[in-house]
Design an enzyme around this catalytic site. Structure first.
Site, PDB file in Angstrom:
ATOM      1  N   GLY A  13      -8.277  14.646  11.062  1.00 60.08           N
ATOM      2  CA  GLY A  13      -8.099  15.806  10.007  1.00 60.08           C
ATOM      3  C   GLY A  13      -7.904  17.283  10.444  1.00 60.08           C
ATOM      4  CB  ILE A  16      -1.821  14.867  15.988  1.00 62.57           C
ATOM      5  CG1 ILE A  16      -1.894  15.095  14.588  1.00 62.57           C
ATOM      6  CG2 ILE A  16      -1.317  13.526  16.440  1.00 62.57           C
ATOM      7  CD1 ILE A  16      -0.527  15.358  14.201  1.00 62.57           C
ATOM      8  CE  LYS A  17      -8.138  13.885  18.244  1.00 59.97           C
ATOM      9  NZ  LYS A  17      -8.559  13.783  16.964  1.00 59.97           N
ATOM     10  CD  GLU A  76     -11.299   7.724  13.207  1.00 58.33           C
ATOM     11  OE1 GLU A  76     -11.584   9.015  13.560  1.00 58.33           O
ATOM     12  OE2 GLU A  76     -10.789   7.550  12.044  1.00 58.33           O
ATOM     13  N   GLY A 128     -16.616  19.648  13.926  1.00 52.08           N
ATOM     14  CA  GLY A 128     -16.152  20.805  14.292  1.00 52.08           C
ATOM     15  C   GLY A 128     -15.558  21.618  13.113  1.00 52.08           C
ATOM     16  N   GLY A 129     -15.171  21.035  11.905  1.00 53.42           N
ATOM     17  CA  GLY A 129     -14.601  21.668  10.912  1.00 53.42           C
ATOM     18  C   GLY A 129     -15.600  22.816  10.439  1.00 53.42           C
ATOM     19  CB  ILE A 131     -17.381  25.049  14.783  1.00 57.38           C
ATOM     20  CG1 ILE A 131     -18.562  24.325  15.156  1.00 57.38           C
ATOM     21  CG2 ILE A 131     -17.299  26.305  15.469  1.00 57.38           C
ATOM     22  CD1 ILE A 131     -18.701  23.734  16.388  1.00 57.38           C
TER      23      ILE A 131
END
Length: 271
Positions: A13, A16-17, A76, A128-129, A131
């Site tokens: 989200g 992209i890794k 996922e 993380g979003g 943070i």
């Protein structure tokens, strides 16, 4: 440029890794989601023949941009578990038979991995979003790397209320430096806090929330190892420190692989 043996991409989200296996080693690269077209161009360049294995919530969007290339989308949770196993095996040699996988990306997911099975244990919108979003609202800073730098200089004592301050003058029933209330020391009469302190406290809130959930889920599953993965840990020493400390308080072993942000990408590449 040598040909890639395997290509895996985790389109999340926020980021992209990509994990590319070439000449017996992994090469890692990440793109902000806003640069999805640039990511697709790069994938076209690195290998014109190899099938690209995708996973993550935005995998479908990336697949649309890979027209003319063979690409497959994988579940996922399953590929993240496989990627976590591979990273732990590389770093520690011994992989636990059963463990909880806590993936802290934009949000947080909890999965019990055992006997070739994966049981979803729940999750949280805190990750993380949180943070980036909450720190941005407080300080106007939205760049993740900058936030991490600020947090390294921050102190939480003016913002978070500790157990020792609740039990001031008395012996607390648990460790006094544990957090009793995130942001609980803030009032209209409080001294103003710095952006560094505010960001450190946001990271503390996220760290303690995902760790508490992980400990409870691990206890419910009957395991004593939690593998923490996700891009939120990248360079984030404060998050790592709090997670390890809180897990140790409850006898839980916290494993945080160095390249844990790429668990999904590695697992997809190997699927």
């Amino acid at each position: 440029m040598s040909t890639a043996d395997r290509i895996g991409v985790d389109a999340g989200g926020t980021l992209i890794k990509a994990a590319v296996h070439r000449e017996e080693k992994w090469i890692y690269r990440s793109f902000p989601l806003s640069q999805i077209d640039a990511c697709a161009e790069w994938l076209h360049l690195i290998s014109s023949e190899r099938s690209i294995h995708l996973t993550g919530g935005k995998a479908g969007k990336l697949k649309e941009r890979l027209r003319g290339r063979t690409s497959v989308i994988f579940p996922e949770f399953a590929v993240s578990a496989e990627g976590a196993r591979q990273l732990i095996a590389y770093e520690r040699d011994v992989v636990p038979d059963a463990f909880l996988l806590t993936n802290v990306g934009t949000g947080t997911s909890l999965n019990y991995v055992h006997s070739g099975k994966i049981d979803w244990m729940g999750g949280s919108g805190v990750g993380g979003g949180t943070i980036i979003g909450l720190s941005g609202l407080l300080t106007g800073i939205y760049d993740f790397d900058t936030l991490i730098q600020y947090a390294s200089r921050g102190r939480r004592t003016m913002i978070d209320l500790t157990v020792a301050r609740i039990y001031e003058g008395e012996e607390p029933p648990i460790a006094g430096d544990l957090t009793a209330s995130n942001f609980g020391a803030v009032s209209k009469d409080s001294s103003s806090s710095s952006p560094e302190d505010q960001i450190a406290s946001v990271i503390g809130l996220v760290a303690e929330t995902v760790t508490s959930l992980s400990i409870l889920a691990a206890q419910r599953a009957g395991v004593n190892t939690v593998i923490f993965a996700g891009s939120t840990f990248s360079g984030n020493e404060l998050l790592t420190e709090i997670v390890k400390r809180y897990c140790a308080e409850w006898g839980i072993t916290a494993m945080i692989p160095r390249h844990g942000a790429y668990c999904g990408a590695i697992g997809a590449a190997c699927s």
